[in-house]
Scaffold this motif. Structure first.
Motif, PDB file in Angstrom:
ATOM      1  N   ASP A 196      32.497 -68.688  56.713  1.00  0.00           N
ATOM      2  CA  ASP A 196      33.054 -70.235  56.054  1.00  0.00           C
ATOM      3  C   ASP A 196      32.410 -70.072  54.788  1.00  0.00           C
ATOM      4  O   ASP A 196      33.256 -70.628  53.578  1.00  0.00           O
ATOM      5  CB  ASP A 196      32.697 -71.234  56.911  1.00  0.00           C
ATOM      6  N   ILE A 197      31.052 -70.036  54.423  1.00  0.00           N
ATOM      7  CA  ILE A 197      30.477 -70.195  53.209  1.00  0.00           C
ATOM      8  C   ILE A 197      31.133 -69.460  52.219  1.00  0.00           C
ATOM      9  O   ILE A 197      31.342 -69.825  51.033  1.00  0.00           O
ATOM     10  CB  ILE A 197      28.804 -69.890  53.496  1.00  0.00           C
ATOM     11  N   ALA A 198      31.176 -68.059  52.374  1.00  0.00           N
ATOM     12  CA  ALA A 198      31.877 -67.124  51.556  1.00  0.00           C
ATOM     13  C   ALA A 198      33.211 -67.656  51.422  1.00  0.00           C
ATOM     14  O   ALA A 198      33.702 -67.482  49.988  1.00  0.00           O
ATOM     15  CB  ALA A 198      31.929 -65.506  52.246  1.00  0.00           C
ATOM     16  N   LEU A 232      36.536 -69.640  46.616  1.00  0.00           N
ATOM     17  CA  LEU A 232      37.685 -70.360  45.984  1.00  0.00           C
ATOM     18  C   LEU A 232      37.829 -70.348  44.527  1.00  0.00           C
ATOM     19  O   LEU A 232      36.538 -70.520  43.972  1.00  0.00           O
ATOM     20  CB  LEU A 232      38.012 -71.612  46.845  1.00  0.00           C
ATOM     21  N   PRO A 233      39.067 -70.455  44.087  1.00  0.00           N
ATOM     22  CA  PRO A 233      38.873 -70.366  42.479  1.00  0.00           C
ATOM     23  C   PRO A 233      38.420 -71.485  41.687  1.00  0.00           C
ATOM     24  O   PRO A 233      38.068 -71.221  40.503  1.00  0.00           O
ATOM     25  CB  PRO A 233      40.363 -70.136  42.233  1.00  0.00           C
ATOM     26  N   SER A 234      38.282 -72.621  42.243  1.00  0.00           N
ATOM     27  CA  SER A 234      37.724 -73.898  41.251  1.00  0.00           C
ATOM     28  C   SER A 234      36.954 -74.624  42.080  1.00  0.00           C
ATOM     29  O   SER A 234      37.053 -74.657  43.294  1.00  0.00           O
ATOM     30  CB  SER A 234      38.816 -74.528  40.902  1.00  0.00           C
ATOM     31  N   ALA A 286      37.703 -78.234  50.134  1.00  0.00           N
ATOM     32  CA  ALA A 286      37.583 -77.249  51.385  1.00  0.00           C
ATOM     33  C   ALA A 286      36.166 -77.715  52.198  1.00  0.00           C
ATOM     34  O   ALA A 286      36.351 -77.850  53.385  1.00  0.00           O
ATOM     35  CB  ALA A 286      37.496 -76.031  51.102  1.00  0.00           C
ATOM     36  N   LEU A 287      35.434 -78.198  51.443  1.00  0.00           N
ATOM     37  CA  LEU A 287      34.260 -78.896  51.946  1.00  0.00           C
ATOM     38  C   LEU A 287      34.480 -79.944  52.706  1.00  0.00           C
ATOM     39  O   LEU A 287      33.847 -80.409  53.829  1.00  0.00           O
ATOM     40  CB  LEU A 287      33.198 -78.943  50.936  1.00  0.00           C
ATOM     41  N   VAL A 313      31.277 -75.884  34.544  1.00  0.00           N
ATOM     42  CA  VAL A 313      30.741 -74.821  33.723  1.00  0.00           C
ATOM     43  C   VAL A 313      29.872 -73.778  34.370  1.00  0.00           C
ATOM     44  O   VAL A 313      30.100 -72.679  34.010  1.00  0.00           O
ATOM     45  CB  VAL A 313      29.914 -75.550  32.470  1.00  0.00           C
ATOM     46  N   SER A 314      29.283 -74.459  35.340  1.00  0.00           N
ATOM     47  CA  SER A 314      28.254 -73.700  36.178  1.00  0.00           C
ATOM     48  C   SER A 314      29.104 -72.463  36.948  1.00  0.00           C
ATOM     49  O   SER A 314      28.595 -71.468  36.968  1.00  0.00           O
ATOM     50  CB  SER A 314      27.367 -74.452  36.875  1.00  0.00           C
ATOM     51  N   LEU A 315      30.020 -72.915  37.441  1.00  0.00           N
ATOM     52  CA  LEU A 315      30.809 -71.795  38.270  1.00  0.00           C
ATOM     53  C   LEU A 315      31.406 -70.994  37.485  1.00  0.00           C
ATOM     54  O   LEU A 315      31.531 -69.702  37.786  1.00  0.00           O
ATOM     55  CB  LEU A 315      32.020 -72.817  39.168  1.00  0.00           C
ATOM     56  N   ARG A 316      32.097 -71.340  36.249  1.00  0.00           N
ATOM     57  CA  ARG A 316      32.387 -70.310  35.403  1.00  0.00           C
ATOM     58  C   ARG A 316      31.619 -69.393  34.814  1.00  0.00           C
ATOM     59  O   ARG A 316      31.820 -67.990  34.800  1.00  0.00           O
ATOM     60  CB  ARG A 316      33.247 -71.191  34.280  1.00  0.00           C
TER      61      ARG A 316
END
Length: 152
Positions: free
Chosen positions: A23-25, A30-32, A39-40, A65-68
């Motif tokens: 589930d975590i993975a 997810l893209p954004s 989802a959470l 920004v961090s995710l990107r």
């Protein structure tokens, strides 16, 4: 005799989240940020609820920004990744000067005023635009003049 502290169980498969790794993975791939948070929020576990509560307290812009950064850094050499991080840090303090800076607002809320109530701009994850994020990934220095240009 002092008990030794370990941050992680010796066998990660036996840890608290072991049964949730799929589930975590799935969620965090997810893209954004919007989709990850949605989802959470749709997950009925207390861990997902706790996680989304923490994310909703953080700077919406800097989450994007961090995710990107994490995703782009996977494709970069170490030298290019360090140059990118240096540029991001500079932007964190200078792209949006003064009170518009997420960095300065976080410092104000947590260290200076200690009100624990940062006023993020934008205030919601859903209101961050791609253009806001893109600005952090434009180097303020031309390649030939970048302070870390000598890194290989």
């Amino acid at each position: 005799m002092r008990q030794r502290f370990t941050a992680h169980p010796a066998d990660p498969a036996s840890g608290e989240l072991a049964g949730r790794t799929a589930d975590i993975a799935r969620i965090f791939s997810l893209p954004s940020v919007r989709e990850i948070v949605a989802a959470l929020e749709a997950d009925d576990s207390s861990r997902a609820g706790d996680t989304v509560a923490v994310l909703r307290k953080r700077s919406p812009l800097m989450l994007h920004v961090s995710l990107r950064l994490v995703r782009e850094a996977r494709k970069l050499s170490l030298a290019d990744e360090l140059r990118l991080e240096r540029d991001l840090v500079r932007h964190a303090f200078h792209l949006r000067p003064g009170t518009a800076s997420e960095t300065m607002e976080g410092i104000r809320a947590l260290v200076v005023d200690k009100d624990q109530s940062p006023r993020w701009k934008p205030a919601r994850i859903e209101d961050v635009t791609p253009e806001m994020v893109d600005a952090f990934f434009v180097s303020p220095s031309p390649k030939h003049a970048h302070p870390l240009r000598a890194l290989n």
